[in-house]
Motif scaffolding. Structure first.
Motif, short mmCIF file in Angstrom:
data_model
loop_
_atom_site.label_atom_id
_atom_site.label_comp_id
_atom_site.label_asym_id
_atom_site.label_seq_id
_atom_site.Cartn_x
_atom_site.Cartn_y
_atom_site.Cartn_z
N GLY B 67 -4.82 -3.02 -7.46
CA GLY B 67 -5.10 -3.78 -6.25
C GLY B 67 -6.09 -3.03 -5.39
O GLY B 67 -6.34 -1.86 -5.62
N ASP B 82 -6.35 0.87 -4.93
CA ASP B 82 -5.13 1.60 -4.55
C ASP B 82 -4.84 2.66 -5.60
O ASP B 82 -4.41 3.76 -5.29
N ASP B 114 11.78 -5.52 1.50
CA ASP B 114 10.54 -6.25 1.62
C ASP B 114 10.22 -6.89 0.26
O ASP B 114 9.77 -6.24 -0.66
N ARG B 117 6.67 -6.67 -1.10
CA ARG B 117 6.30 -5.37 -1.64
C ARG B 117 6.89 -5.16 -3.03
O ARG B 117 6.23 -4.63 -3.93
N ARG B 124 2.24 -4.81 -10.50
CA ARG B 124 1.49 -3.62 -10.92
C ARG B 124 2.05 -3.05 -12.21
O ARG B 124 1.30 -2.70 -13.13
#
Lengths: 293, 136
Positions: B67, B82, B114, B117, B124
């Motif tokens: 990302g 990232d 979250d 997240r 990922r």
């Protein structure tokens, strides 16, 4: 006059202190090298990010006094947050003392109602624990190393606070690493961000970008990363500066221990000499007395 | 073929800084290709595969990206990632571990978790495993 034994004992004690300071100096030097490389490797990312934001600065204003992202939102300041980045450990000269003095000067302009603190590093936390300014949170035990996950959480805490209106402006106070012999106390505004202040380069061209999908979405994605990067940069600088300060302080300590050993050795030799002289005089005096009788 | 400057930087290091002929990146709305003299563009990147074609190299360079951002201006493309990995750098165990943890967090769905997240970290991890399977 101290006895020979006493002086000898003192020399030994200073010598062992010198060994410790010498070792600490070398450890700090090794850690500094690591921290410095790390800070330097991280710099291109921060620079590029600043550059992109600078290129975007003309797009920040959404018209009608609105801005594209809450981080740009300027409000009447009712509450100010100071993020104080100190070291976890002492024995690094005036590193923390200078920071705390600067923080005190900053806080003079505010009351305990209008200012609050966030401390990163144990030294600042310990100092302000018993003082009236409220501490919103305190982050310790970094061991002088950058921790990306933790810095992300800290950045998030700050940005959430700002977005929720719990604070209206945030400043970061830290020691910036200039060179091994020099650290510079730096006070930076963290939020709200002034897009014009992001770059010193006046000629930053205003590029007419295609935004994919749209500017709001871009800023939503970009700004949290920007906020995180700025904090990480400050922390990385502070860690490098801490090790540099410690290295210098320990180097100075090692040298003064050396001076002390020299003067103690001199004193020891003098004492030894006068003891020998005294003994000789005794012997000679005794021999003379014997010869006379 | 005309080439342009590509630099890929992550918070930890500069991964790549050289002339390339084309790149294909996972943009916000799907994969997009960039060639030399592309119009100024800025877009977020999703976790996915990045394909780079270098001059004089018949093989494509493949990278997993977790990302970030792509900015193109003045014939310079900048990828603020990232994190990036070449297929051979991917640690399968770590990716599997991360995926498992993310799934647990999503399932638990406690209020202080979250979800967004957790979803991203699941994405990922899946991306890493996918690229590892495909290119090694």
């Amino acid at each position: 006059m101290p006895s020979l034994r006493d002086i000898k004992r003192r020399i030994r004690s200073v010598k062992s202190t010198q060994q410790i300071t010498k070792a600490m100096e070398m450890v700090a030097a090794a850690k500094l090298r690591k921290a410095q490389t790390r800070a330097e490797k991280a710099r291109p990312y921060a620079d590029k990010m600043k550059q992109i934001l600078a290129n975007l600065s003309s797009s920040v204003d959404a018209g009608d006094g609105n801005v594209m992202h809450p981080y740009f939102q300027k409000r009447d300041v009712k509450k100010t947050t100071l993020v104080l980045i100190t070291s976890d450990r002492g024995l690094c000269g005036s590193f923390n003392a200078n920071l705390i003095r600067r923080a005190a000067r900053f806080l003079e302009h505010y009351s305990t109602e209008t200012a609050e603190l966030m401390t990163v590093g144990k030294r600042g936390a310990v100092w302000y624990r018993k003082r009236p300014y409220p501490i919103i949170s305190s982050h310790v035990d970094f061991g002088g190393n950058m921790d990306f996950d933790r810095s992300r959480d800290i950045a998030r805490e700050l940005t959430d606070r700002f977005e929720n209106g719990e604070t209206d402006e945030i400043y970061v106070l830290y020691q910036r690493f200039v060179s091994t012999a020099r650290q510079e106390i730096t006070l930076e505004r963290y939020l709200p961000i002034e897009p014009e202040a992001v770059t010193e380069d006046e000629s930053a061209r205003q590029i007419d970008y295609i935004f994919e999908p749209d500017p709001v979405a871009i800023f939503d994605d970009l700004m949290p990363r920007y906020a995180m990067t700025m904090l990480q940069t400050a922390m990385a600088e502070s860690f490098a500066a801490e090790h540099a300060a410690r290295m210098m302080a320990m180097g100075a300590a090692t040298r003064s221990a050396g001076d002390m050993i020299d003067s103690l050795t001199l004193e020891y030799n003098k004492a030894r000499q006068s003891a020998i002289t005294k003994e000789l005089l005794d012997i000679v005096g005794g021999a003379e007395a014997l010869a006379k009788s | 073929m005309a080439s342009f400057q590509l630099s890929i930087v992550t918070p930890a290091e500069t991964v790549l800084d050289e002339e390339v002929e084309s790149i294909i990146v996972p943009g916000a709305k799907g994969y997009l290709g960039v060639l030399a003299n592309h119009a100024p563009l800025i877009t977020p990147l999703q976790p996915g595969k990045m394909t780079i074609r270098k001059p004089g190299d018949s093989h494509e360079t493949i990278m997993a990206i977790a990302g970030g951002f792509l900015e193109v201006a003045n014939n310079v493309a900048t990828v603020l990632a990232d994190a990036t990995e070449y297929p051979k750098q991917i640690d399968r165990q770590r990716a599997e571990e991360a995926l498992r943890r993310a799934r647990e967090r999503i399932k638990a769905s406690e209020p202080d978790i979250d979800i967004g997240r957790a979803m991203t970290s699941a994405e990922r991890a899946k991306n890493r495993m996918h690229i590892l399977d495909q290119y090694t």
